[in-house]
Design an enzyme around this catalytic site. Structure first.
Site, PDB file in Angstrom:
ATOM      1  N   ASP A 254     -26.551  37.083  22.355  1.00  0.00           N
ATOM      2  CA  ASP A 254     -25.847  36.425  21.254  1.00  0.00           C
ATOM      3  C   ASP A 254     -25.174  35.154  21.772  1.00  0.00           C
ATOM      4  OD1 ASP A 254     -26.425  38.372  19.317  1.00  0.00           O
ATOM      5  OD2 ASP A 254     -24.683  39.573  19.876  1.00  0.00           O
TER       6      ASP A 254
ATOM      7  N   LYS B  70     -21.356  47.692  21.116  1.00  0.00           N
ATOM      8  CA  LYS B  70     -21.445  46.591  22.078  1.00  0.00           C
ATOM      9  C   LYS B  70     -20.427  46.672  23.214  1.00  0.00           C
ATOM     10  CE  LYS B  70     -23.552  43.121  19.051  1.00  0.00           C
ATOM     11  NZ  LYS B  70     -23.453  41.747  18.518  1.00  0.00           N
TER      12      LYS B  70
ATOM     13  N   GLY C  61     -13.054  36.444  12.630  1.00  0.00           N
ATOM     14  CA  GLY C  61     -13.535  37.676  13.252  1.00  0.00           C
ATOM     15  C   GLY C  61     -12.996  37.821  14.659  1.00  0.00           C
ATOM     16  N   SER C  62     -12.984  39.070  15.179  1.00  0.00           N
ATOM     17  CA  SER C  62     -12.471  39.304  16.533  1.00  0.00           C
ATOM     18  C   SER C  62     -13.222  40.415  17.264  1.00  0.00           C
ATOM     19  CB  SER C  62     -10.979  39.654  16.477  1.00  0.00           C
ATOM     20  OG  SER C  62     -10.770  40.832  15.703  1.00  0.00           O
ATOM     21  N   GLY C  63     -14.361  40.842  16.723  1.00  0.00           N
ATOM     22  CA  GLY C  63     -15.136  41.912  17.350  1.00  0.00           C
ATOM     23  C   GLY C  63     -16.046  41.410  18.448  1.00  0.00           C
ATOM     24  N   GLY C  64     -17.045  42.232  18.804  1.00  0.00           N
ATOM     25  CA  GLY C  64     -17.934  41.906  19.903  1.00  0.00           C
ATOM     26  C   GLY C  64     -18.701  40.615  19.697  1.00  0.00           C
ATOM     27  N   MET C  65     -19.229  40.399  18.476  1.00  0.00           N
ATOM     28  CA  MET C  65     -19.963  39.170  18.205  1.00  0.00           C
ATOM     29  C   MET C  65     -19.020  37.979  18.210  1.00  0.00           C
ATOM     30  SD  MET C  65     -22.896  37.860  17.702  1.00  0.00           S
ATOM     31  CE  MET C  65     -23.628  36.335  17.091  1.00  0.00           C
TER      32      MET C  65
END
Length: 270
Positions: free
Chosen positions: A106, A70, A127-131
């Site tokens: 998203d 992403k 969480g800390s990623g793309g999503m």
């Protein structure tokens, strides 16, 4: 009736490290229901630049982008729509005559799903990623101000929290009305039996939101449902974001009955 596959059939696709069937089933079912001459196919790749070059060279109309591509895909595109540029994360590519533009559906899906939730509620986002970036941006833009980003990666967690004026913590603790899991915890595989939040946190919350799509009911959501909490599922996110992709690719907006049919078809045949 959908035309038979021929030379004029438009191709759409997805790229993921671990392709699933939901998007493929959902899009193809909607093509059948709306009579569009399109075909959708999922792929995995170890060569992202070549795959993106193939989209351009073969005039593939659209491509869904999943983990872990992403953010890496951004440098390979010609431009970003506001939904993607605001969070530096792309989950959708639209090809207009060789010009590739990144979008993030998203973000739009989460905005829709939280639209009826009290903005004054405190939330914890794991969480800390793309999503997670998409979810945090959607919450911020929707007016949620009291939030904590939980991430073991201190640099990523602090950066995401600071961007929207939220707090950062390395571990989930305390109480919050809205709990959101944007990690693989509870996903089919090695972490399938794990809880994204502690039983005490789940007992204290009002709303449990898990973006994990498989299984449809994660241990986190099962525990929340058993405690009588409102649950928002990864399947709901997947349906809404895939619908927005469908509209971007085709310019056609299916009716509610067609969307419900395609979502049920995708769930039953995933």
């Amino acid at each position: 009736m959908k035309p038979p596959i021929g030379r004029d059939t438009r191709l759409c696709m997805s790229l993921s490290a671990r392709p699933g069937n939901f998007g493929t089933r959902f899009h193809n079912r909607l093509y059948a229901l709306t009579g569009l001459d399109y075909l959708y196919k999922s792929f995995s790749t170890s060569d992202l630049p070549a795959a993106i070059g193939g989209i351009r060279a073969l005039d593939i109309r659209g491509c869904a982008i999943s983990m872990p591509f992403k953010e890496a895909v951004i440098a390979l595109l010609d431009g970003l729509a506001p939904s993607a540029s605001a969070i530096d994360s792309v989950n959708t590519i639209v090809n207009d005559d060789g010009v590739l533009t990144g979008h993030n559906t998203d973000y739009g899906a989460v905005v829709d799903l939280v639209s009826d939730i009290d903005r004054s509620l405190a939330f914890v986002l794991h969480g800390s990623g793309g999503m997670a970036k998409a979810v945090a941006a959607a919450l911020s833009d929707s007016g949620f101000r009291d939030g904590t980003i939980v991430a073991r990666n201190a640099a990523a967690g602090r950066a995401l929290a600071d961007l929207y004026g939220y707090r950062w913590a390395s571990e989930a603790s305390g109480a919050a009305a809205l709990l959101i899991n944007v990690t693989p915890i509870g996903m089919t595989g090695a972490d399938a039996d794990a809880l994204a939040f502690s039983p005490d946190m789940i007992a204290a919350c009002d709303i449990a939101f898990d973006v994990v799509q498989y299984p449809p009911e994660t241990p986190f959501l099962r525990a929340a449902a058993d405690a009588g909490k409102r649950c928002i599922t990864g399947t709901e996110v997947a349906t809404l974001q895939a619908l927005q992709q469908f509209v971007l690719y085709t310019g056609v907006t299916p009716d509610a009955a067609q969307v419900a049919d395609a979502a049920e078809w995708a769930r039953a045949n995933a």
